[in-house]
Design a protein around this motif. Structure first.
Motif, mmCIF file in Angstrom:
data_model
loop_
_atom_site.group_PDB
_atom_site.id
_atom_site.type_symbol
_atom_site.label_atom_id
_atom_site.label_comp_id
_atom_site.label_asym_id
_atom_site.label_seq_id
_atom_site.Cartn_x
_atom_site.Cartn_y
_atom_site.Cartn_z
ATOM 1 N N TYR A 91 -8.986 1.934 -7.160
ATOM 2 C CA TYR A 91 -8.228 2.274 -5.827
ATOM 3 C C TYR A 91 -8.755 2.496 -4.652
ATOM 4 O O TYR A 91 -8.623 1.895 -3.720
ATOM 5 N N ILE A 101 -6.168 -2.149 -7.145
ATOM 6 C CA ILE A 101 -5.024 -1.395 -6.959
ATOM 7 C C ILE A 101 -4.004 -1.138 -7.919
ATOM 8 O O ILE A 101 -3.738 -0.110 -8.565
ATOM 9 N N GLN A 154 0.769 -1.063 -0.138
ATOM 10 C CA GLN A 154 -0.013 -0.194 -0.012
ATOM 11 C C GLN A 154 0.916 1.438 0.053
ATOM 12 O O GLN A 154 0.566 2.227 -0.629
ATOM 13 N N ILE A 169 -4.012 6.201 5.029
ATOM 14 C CA ILE A 169 -3.447 4.932 4.579
ATOM 15 C C ILE A 169 -1.956 4.737 5.104
ATOM 16 O O ILE A 169 -1.536 3.840 5.668
ATOM 17 N N VAL A 170 -1.135 5.935 4.998
ATOM 18 C CA VAL A 170 0.026 5.937 5.421
ATOM 19 C C VAL A 170 0.385 5.819 6.807
ATOM 20 O O VAL A 170 0.814 4.856 7.365
ATOM 21 N N THR A 211 -8.536 -0.360 -1.600
ATOM 22 C CA THR A 211 -8.132 -0.074 -0.424
ATOM 23 C C THR A 211 -9.265 -0.588 0.589
ATOM 24 O O THR A 211 -8.577 -1.088 1.518
ATOM 25 N N ILE A 222 0.548 4.045 -3.009
ATOM 26 C CA ILE A 222 0.369 5.220 -3.015
ATOM 27 C C ILE A 222 1.591 6.272 -3.479
ATOM 28 O O ILE A 222 1.094 7.314 -3.953
ATOM 29 N N CYS A 229 -0.295 2.041 7.671
ATOM 30 C CA CYS A 229 0.524 1.178 7.230
ATOM 31 C C CYS A 229 2.003 1.262 8.101
ATOM 32 O O CYS A 229 2.752 0.326 8.262
ATOM 33 N N TRP A 245 -7.595 10.710 3.163
ATOM 34 C CA TRP A 245 -7.628 9.428 2.750
ATOM 35 C C TRP A 245 -6.323 8.749 2.582
ATOM 36 O O TRP A 245 -6.048 7.729 3.229
ATOM 37 N N SER A 246 -5.455 9.615 1.957
ATOM 38 C CA SER A 246 -3.902 9.244 1.840
ATOM 39 C C SER A 246 -3.074 9.158 2.880
ATOM 40 O O SER A 246 -2.445 8.272 3.457
ATOM 41 N N PHE A 251 1.437 6.400 -7.035
ATOM 42 C CA PHE A 251 0.252 7.391 -7.705
ATOM 43 C C PHE A 251 0.730 8.891 -7.346
ATOM 44 O O PHE A 251 0.639 9.630 -8.300
ATOM 45 N N TYR A 252 1.165 9.415 -6.343
ATOM 46 C CA TYR A 252 1.789 10.607 -6.160
ATOM 47 C C TYR A 252 2.946 11.041 -6.940
ATOM 48 O O TYR A 252 3.100 12.101 -7.465
#
Length: 212
Positions: free
Chosen positions: A143, A93, A5, A59-60, A147, A9, A63, A55-56, A12-13
């Motif tokens: 995505y 994802i 994950q 996730i971080v 997730t 992410i 994780c 949301w991001s 993505f960025y």
């Protein structure tokens, strides 16, 4: 799945920011969130961008095992345990990121974040756009859903549901704008390529090109 994950992410960025900076340096106005719009449409675009950051961050934090969430613990408790859900979520994802990368390539200099009423760019129908009219939105659906399948709690479930609904609304708004701006070529394209994903019903629906 935590490492996967974080890598996803991060990818993505890197794609999102990298492409935005590249186009900005070439004189393109990429960020048009809320510009030229009023009411619900402008609010939806701005709320979505803010929600994406929240949301991001969630996730971080998950994780990395950091208890930094601003949301109640009840929203962060897994609803069930499933290895199959992990696999399906990871596949969604990964597939979404591939769609996103293909969309950025096909868009060329026409990519915009939001609806650009003043400089919308050229109509793109080649590449991934031959199989879906909305690859960026399809990526988001995959995505956010993927997730949730990995995290399996109410927080990510609610985010996925709201996102999928908001994206569908945004697609409908963009279709109105594109039909008005591009006219018959876009209408022929609509008739041949699915809104989300599928096999084109007939290939030669509109003039096709890759913008430079």
């Amino acid at each position: 799945m935590a490492l996967f994950q974080l890598m996803a992410i991060g990818a993505f960025y890197v794609l999102f920011i990298g492409r935005s900076v590249y186009l900005h340096r070439r004189g393109e106005r990429v960020f048009v969130i809320g510009k030229g719009k009023r009411g619900a449409r402008a609010l939806l675009e701005m709320v979505f961008m803010a929600g994406l950051l929240v949301w991001s961050a969630e996730i971080v934090a998950r994780c990395l095992g950091a208890d930094l969430s601003i949301f109640p613990a009840g929203l962060r408790e897994p609803l069930f345990d499933s290895r199959v859900a992990n696999i399906l979520g990871g596949a969604a994802i990964l597939g979404g990121l591939l769609v996103f990368a293909a969309a950025l390539h096909a868009f060329g200099r026409s990519w915009r974040i939001g609806i650009d009423h003043h400089r919308p760019g050229q109509l793109v129908t080649q590449g991934i756009f031959g199989f879906t009219r909305n690859p960026i939105f399809l990526f988001m659906d995959l995505y956010f859903t993927g997730t949730w399948l990995i995290q399996r709690d109410l927080f990510f479930l609610l985010f996925a549901m709201v996102t999928v609904g908001g994206i569908h609304y945004q697609i409908l708004q963009e279709e109105k704008f594109l039909r008005k701006h591009y006219g018959k070529p876009y209408e022929r394209y609509m008739c041949g390529v699915p809104r989300y994903i599928g096999i084109p019903w007939h290939r030669k629906t509109a003039p096709s090109h890759f913008p430079s």
